[in-house]
Write a protein that holds these residues in place. Sequence first.
Motif, PDB file in Angstrom:
ATOM      1  N   GLN A  70       0.828  -1.208   0.000  1.00 38.88           N
ATOM      2  CA  GLN A  70       0.000   0.000   0.000  1.00 38.88           C
ATOM      3  C   GLN A  70       0.862   1.257   0.000  1.00 38.88           C
ATOM      4  O   GLN A  70       1.800   1.362   0.784  1.00 38.88           O
ATOM      5  N   LYS A  72       0.394   5.226   0.991  1.00 38.25           N
ATOM      6  CA  LYS A  72      -0.514   5.904   1.927  1.00 38.25           C
ATOM      7  C   LYS A  72      -0.311   7.413   1.854  1.00 38.25           C
ATOM      8  O   LYS A  72       0.800   7.888   1.614  1.00 38.25           O
ATOM      9  N   CYS A 134      -5.345   4.855   1.425  1.00 37.96           N
ATOM     10  CA  CYS A 134      -4.524   3.746   0.945  1.00 37.96           C
ATOM     11  C   CYS A 134      -4.890   3.444  -0.501  1.00 37.96           C
ATOM     12  O   CYS A 134      -6.053   3.590  -0.891  1.00 37.96           O
TER      13      CYS A 134
END
Length: 181
Positions: A70, A72, A134
Motif C-alpha cells: 500500500q 498511503k 490507501c
Amino acid sequence: MTVEKTPLEGCLLIKPQVFKDDRGSFFESYNHKLFQEKTGLNVNFIQDNQSISQRGALRGIHLQMGDNAQAKLVRVVQGEVLDVAVDLRKGSPTFGKTYSIILNEENNFQLFIPKDFGHGFITLSKTAIFAYKCDNYYHKTSEAGVIYNDPTLNIDWQLPKKEFILSPKDQEHPTLEEFKS
C-alpha cells in the motif's frame, strides 16, 4: 498546495494551502487532479482509514507486502503525532533510513508514503485523530513490520519509553536485520 521531497526517494511532504479568517480556517485535504499535477504520481486511493489514539500510543512500524503493498497519504485531523516513514525497499539506496515529521491540526501537513515503506506514529498530544488514504485494500496475510525500537533505525519517538502504549503485535516485529533476510 506545495510538495517537498524528503531524504527518502518517493516519500513526499505535502503542505496544503490553508485559508484563515475570523470564522476559522478551510483547506482542501485532497484533490486527485492537483495531487497528480504536483507529485507526478497517478495513485488511485481506494480506502480511507482513521484511528483515535491517546498520548503515548505507538502504532508501527507496519507495511503490507507483495501484491497487497500500500501507498498511503497520512494526516492528523486533531492533535499531534510524530510520524515516521522507513524505506524498506530491498535494493534501495536509502534502505533502512527513516524520515520523521510532526503532523498536527495546526500545520495540516500530509505525508505520502510509497509502497514497500514501513510506517508508524506516536501520539504526542492528549489524543489524536489520524486519517489516511490507501491505494490497496488491507490484507491480513500480507502484514509485515519492523520493531519500533530497532537499534539500527534509532528512531527518537520524542516521548519517554515508559509512556509508550503498544499492541502485543507491535512488540513482536522483527529487527531490520531479520526483516532483510
